[in-house]
Enzyme design. Structure first.
Site, short mmCIF file in Angstrom:
data_model
loop_
_atom_site.label_atom_id
_atom_site.label_comp_id
_atom_site.label_asym_id
_atom_site.label_seq_id
_atom_site.Cartn_x
_atom_site.Cartn_y
_atom_site.Cartn_z
N THR A 33 -1.55 1.02 0.49
CA THR A 33 -1.35 2.36 -0.07
C THR A 33 0.06 2.46 -0.65
OG1 THR A 33 -2.90 3.42 1.46
CG2 THR A 33 -1.20 4.82 0.50
N ASP A 89 -0.24 -5.34 0.57
CA ASP A 89 0.30 -3.99 0.67
C ASP A 89 1.76 -4.01 0.25
OD1 ASP A 89 0.51 -1.30 1.23
OD2 ASP A 89 -0.11 -1.47 3.33
N GLY A 90 2.30 -2.85 -0.01
CA GLY A 90 3.71 -2.73 -0.34
C GLY A 90 4.55 -2.54 0.91
N LYS A 102 7.39 0.52 6.78
CA LYS A 102 6.32 1.04 5.96
C LYS A 102 6.00 2.46 6.40
CE LYS A 102 2.71 -1.32 5.04
NZ LYS A 102 2.79 -0.78 3.66
N GLY A 103 5.28 3.16 5.55
CA GLY A 103 4.87 4.51 5.88
C GLY A 103 5.42 5.58 4.97
N GLY A 104 6.12 5.17 3.91
CA GLY A 104 6.64 6.15 2.97
C GLY A 104 5.54 6.97 2.32
N GLY A 105 4.35 6.36 2.21
CA GLY A 105 3.21 7.08 1.65
C GLY A 105 2.38 7.80 2.69
N GLU A 111 -2.57 1.34 7.77
CA GLU A 111 -1.99 0.12 7.20
C GLU A 111 -1.73 -0.92 8.29
OE1 GLU A 111 0.40 1.85 3.29
OE2 GLU A 111 1.39 1.81 5.23
N LYS A 129 13.68 -3.75 -2.68
CA LYS A 129 13.22 -3.42 -1.33
C LYS A 129 13.76 -4.38 -0.27
CE LYS A 129 10.81 -0.01 -2.84
NZ LYS A 129 9.36 -0.05 -3.00
#
Length: 262
Positions: A33, A89-90, A102-105, A111, A129
């Site tokens: 995501t 994933d990003g 992760k988890g900015g979105g 995820e 990043k």
């Protein structure tokens, strides 16, 4: 059209395009995501349409699921897939050991579940990043709505004994209302500035009552594909200890950009 992209968007695209080449016919693929992962979904959709690629995609959010269906990828649940061949994933940050924030979105829970149910996890990211030490990006922590203010206080008290510089936790908002995850939870963003011991912090946070999961991904990522604005990509494999360099020709993929809206 590619000339209209910012250098960061070009970097995200070439990383996604290079990672898409790792996907083979018949694979069960975890779909991340976020803006970089959206490029990946578009690239895979083009391969499905133009090359006859047959895959099953397990999305990590409702947003990703909608995009995957839109571009023609067969979408299944993780329970239906059972186990995944690869998740791509990003990341909001990654360090030299491929530990991630992760988890900015707002999709960190799904995820992490999907990534750990995969033979390998590949992170795609622009070069900005990469950090020496995690923590400049706020660390998301998913918490249940009940008693979230108490949970926040407990987290802030816990941070006193952790190797971090900052200790404030802010409720993530969506306009005037709290942000709500796909699971109906809230997110607290921890402004830590520097995380000296990510492994310890990840373990301790998950012991706080009310915490569902945190955005530290430790020993989960196997490879990172780093994109650059000039089309260069670097692929690092933490298990093999290898670094590969490549280049992606963006001119051949103009059709990907005509209707992309992250």
């Amino acid at each position: 059209m590619t000339g209209e992209l910012s250098p960061i968007d070009r970097a995200k695209f070439v990383a996604a395009k290079r990672a898409a080449d790792m996907v083979e016919d018949g694979m069960r693929v975890g779909l991340g995501t976020g803006s970089t992962a959206a490029w990946l979904v578009r690239c895979l959709g083009e391969m499905v349409r133009d090359e006859g690629l047959k895959i099953q995609g397990v999305p990590t959010s409702t947003r990703t699921a909608a995009l995957a269906r839109e571009v023609g990828i067969e979408v299944v649940s993780l329970d239906q897939a059972g186990w995944l061949d690869i998740t791509i994933d990003g990341a909001d940050e990654f360090d030299g050991d491929l530990n991630l924030i992760k988890g900015g979105g707002g999709a960190l829970l799904q995820e992490k579940i999907v990534a750990t149910a995969s033979d390998q996890m590949v992170v795609i990211a622009d070069a900005g990043k990469e950090v020496e030490t995690l923590g400049a990006y706020p660390l998301p922590v998913e918490v249940i709505p009940f008693g979230w203010q108490t949970t926040r206080k407990l987290i802030e008290e816990t941070l006193v004994s952790m190797d971090v510089l900052g200790r404030s936790a802010a409720l993530r908002m969506n306009g005037d209302a709290p942000f709500v995850t796909d699971e109906g939870n809230h997110i607290l963003d921890l402004h830590l500035q520097r995380i000296g011991n990510p492994r310890q912090l990840a373990l301790v946070l998950n012991q706080v009552p009310g915490v569902v999961e945190n955005g530290l991904f430790i020993d989960i990522c196997d490879r990172v594909v780093i994109g650059f604005g000039d089309g260069r990509v670097e692929v690092r494999d933490i298990n093999e200890g290898t670094i590969e360099h490549d280049r992606v020709d963006m001119a051949e993929n103009d059709n990907l950009f005509t209707d992309l809206a992250d």
